[in-house]
Scaffold this motif. Sequence first.
Motif, PDB file in Angstrom:
ATOM      1  N   ASP A   1       7.458  14.486   7.071  1.00 44.47           N
ATOM      2  CA  ASP A   1       8.772  14.780   7.646  1.00 44.47           C
ATOM      3  C   ASP A   1       9.791  15.221   6.595  1.00 44.47           C
ATOM      4  O   ASP A   1      10.935  15.513   6.938  1.00 44.47           O
ATOM      5  N   GLU A   2       9.380  15.295   5.326  1.00 39.53           N
ATOM      6  CA  GLU A   2      10.280  15.727   4.243  1.00 39.53           C
ATOM      7  C   GLU A   2       9.935  17.153   3.812  1.00 39.53           C
ATOM      8  O   GLU A   2       8.842  17.389   3.291  1.00 39.53           O
ATOM      9  N   PRO A   3      10.843  18.115   3.991  1.00 36.91           N
ATOM     10  CA  PRO A   3      10.578  19.501   3.582  1.00 36.91           C
ATOM     11  C   PRO A   3      10.228  19.632   2.103  1.00 36.91           C
ATOM     12  O   PRO A   3       9.368  20.449   1.739  1.00 36.91           O
ATOM     13  N   LEU A   4      10.853  18.829   1.243  1.00 37.11           N
ATOM     14  CA  LEU A   4      10.571  18.918  -0.191  1.00 37.11           C
ATOM     15  C   LEU A   4       9.117  18.581  -0.495  1.00 37.11           C
ATOM     16  O   LEU A   4       8.499  19.194  -1.373  1.00 37.11           O
ATOM     17  N   ALA A   5       8.558  17.633   0.234  1.00 38.87           N
ATOM     18  CA  ALA A   5       7.154  17.265   0.029  1.00 38.87           C
ATOM     19  C   ALA A   5       6.240  18.444   0.343  1.00 38.87           C
ATOM     20  O   ALA A   5       5.246  18.685  -0.360  1.00 38.87           O
ATOM     21  N   HIS A   6       6.570  19.196   1.377  1.00 41.50           N
ATOM     22  CA  HIS A   6       5.807  20.404   1.719  1.00 41.50           C
ATOM     23  C   HIS A   6       5.879  21.407   0.567  1.00 41.50           C
ATOM     24  O   HIS A   6       4.869  22.008   0.184  1.00 41.50           O
TER      25      HIS A   6
ATOM     26  N   SER B   1       2.479   9.594  -0.443  1.00 38.65           N
ATOM     27  CA  SER B   1       3.506   8.642  -0.019  1.00 38.65           C
ATOM     28  C   SER B   1       4.383   8.213  -1.190  1.00 38.65           C
ATOM     29  O   SER B   1       3.952   8.231  -2.342  1.00 38.65           O
ATOM     30  N   ALA B   2       5.596   7.807  -0.864  1.00 38.48           N
ATOM     31  CA  ALA B   2       6.502   7.252  -1.873  1.00 38.48           C
ATOM     32  C   ALA B   2       6.273   5.757  -2.065  1.00 38.48           C
ATOM     33  O   ALA B   2       6.877   5.142  -2.940  1.00 38.48           O
ATOM     34  N   TYR B   3       5.384   5.174  -1.258  1.00 40.32           N
ATOM     35  CA  TYR B   3       5.181   3.727  -1.270  1.00 40.32           C
ATOM     36  C   TYR B   3       3.736   3.385  -1.633  1.00 40.32           C
ATOM     37  O   TYR B   3       2.799   3.841  -0.980  1.00 40.32           O
ATOM     38  N   HIS B   4       3.581   2.547  -2.646  1.00 43.69           N
ATOM     39  CA  HIS B   4       2.241   2.191  -3.107  1.00 43.69           C
ATOM     40  C   HIS B   4       1.613   1.069  -2.287  1.00 43.69           C
ATOM     41  O   HIS B   4       0.392   0.867  -2.321  1.00 43.69           O
ATOM     42  N   GLU B   5       2.419   0.335  -1.529  1.00 46.11           N
ATOM     43  CA  GLU B   5       1.903  -0.876  -0.881  1.00 46.11           C
ATOM     44  C   GLU B   5       0.938  -0.602   0.269  1.00 46.11           C
ATOM     45  O   GLU B   5       0.279  -1.518   0.771  1.00 46.11           O
TER      46      GLU B   5
ATOM     47  N   ASP C   1       1.698  12.091   4.987  1.00 48.24           N
ATOM     48  CA  ASP C   1       2.703  11.072   4.663  1.00 48.24           C
ATOM     49  C   ASP C   1       2.452   9.849   5.556  1.00 48.24           C
ATOM     50  O   ASP C   1       1.771   9.944   6.580  1.00 48.24           O
ATOM     51  N   ILE C   2       3.022   8.713   5.180  1.00 53.36           N
ATOM     52  CA  ILE C   2       2.831   7.496   5.982  1.00 53.36           C
ATOM     53  C   ILE C   2       4.058   7.179   6.833  1.00 53.36           C
ATOM     54  O   ILE C   2       3.983   7.053   8.051  1.00 53.36           O
ATOM     55  N   ASN C   3       5.216   7.053   6.193  1.00 52.95           N
ATOM     56  CA  ASN C   3       6.433   6.665   6.916  1.00 52.95           C
ATOM     57  C   ASN C   3       7.062   7.859   7.611  1.00 52.95           C
ATOM     58  O   ASN C   3       7.786   8.646   7.003  1.00 52.95           O
TER      59      ASN C   3
ATOM     60  N   PRO D   1       8.762   9.070  11.690  1.00 54.81           N
ATOM     61  CA  PRO D   1       9.249   8.542  12.971  1.00 54.81           C
ATOM     62  C   PRO D   1       8.215   8.706  14.089  1.00 54.81           C
ATOM     63  O   PRO D   1       7.346   9.572  14.023  1.00 54.81           O
ATOM     64  N   GLU D   2       8.310   7.863  15.087  1.00 55.97           N
ATOM     65  CA  GLU D   2       7.456   7.866  16.283  1.00 55.97           C
ATOM     66  C   GLU D   2       6.019   7.445  15.983  1.00 55.97           C
ATOM     67  O   GLU D   2       5.544   6.422  16.458  1.00 55.97           O
ATOM     68  N   VAL D   3       5.306   8.251  15.211  1.00 56.93           N
ATOM     69  CA  VAL D   3       3.916   7.942  14.865  1.00 56.93           C
ATOM     70  C   VAL D   3       3.775   7.959  13.349  1.00 56.93           C
ATOM     71  O   VAL D   3       4.142   8.938  12.705  1.00 56.93           O
ATOM     72  N   THR D   4       3.264   6.875  12.767  1.00 56.92           N
ATOM     73  CA  THR D   4       3.088   6.821  11.318  1.00 56.92           C
ATOM     74  C   THR D   4       1.778   7.504  10.915  1.00 56.92           C
ATOM     75  O   THR D   4       0.908   7.760  11.762  1.00 56.92           O
ATOM     76  N   GLY D   5       1.658   7.751   9.628  1.00 56.07           N
ATOM     77  CA  GLY D   5       0.433   8.369   9.142  1.00 56.07           C
ATOM     78  C   GLY D   5      -0.791   7.509   9.380  1.00 56.07           C
ATOM     79  O   GLY D   5      -1.871   8.006   9.744  1.00 56.07           O
TER      80      GLY D   5
END
Length: 224
Positions: free
Chosen positions: A9-14, A79-83, A54-56, A58-62
């Motif tokens: 959902d982040e354009p920069l990641a694309h 992902s930005a989250y390692h957990e 990506d994981i986080n 909206p609506e449906v997660t990765g």
Amino acid sequence: MIRAIIIDDEPLAHQVIEHHLQEHPDIKLVAQFYSAKDALCALAKSSVDMVFLDINMPEVTGLELIKALAKPPQIVIVSAYHEYAITGFELNVTDYLLKPVSAPRLDQALNKVRDRLPKYSATNANYITLKVDREKRKFDLNSVEYIEAYGNYVKLHQAQQVTLATATLKQLSEQLSHSFTQIHKSLLVNNQNVISISHDHVELNTGTTLKIGKSFKEIAQTLL
């Protein structure tokens, strides 16, 4: 050709992934989605070989998307989250990358994807992309005899040519484990070039002799 999509959902990641994929002509980006819900609808109609996911979202997660797919393609989580890494690997993802994604780390992930897609392995170029001075350069791994550590750099030995590139031997040892073997704390050797092994040396088909480190003797003996 490996057909890939990006779901984030982040354009920069694309943009980051698109930029890095310019160095991988065997990866074709066929679609991009900014929600997992939209991607699920598309994947129900047509299949792809791999997904940058990506994981986080909206609506449906990765993670929910992976569980919803009957036959998931190769999944590279970005992902930005390692957990979530453990959960991701429990779902048999191919790799788990942390943002911001670097080119060498993406290269490593793509090599894992290629290894899991044997129908492509015979046709894809066997190469690695490394930074030389201020530019990126592609190296045909079949032409690299061995790789030598040089501080925070490596020397790639190809016939009569030696190229200094920005990388560490540890990075390349992990990335090239399918075709190169570490025989010394400062040496990686191309498996296909080894023609003989003694107690403390390997000989390459070019006539080059390389020393085997004491802690690498057991692994070196498996080269033949």
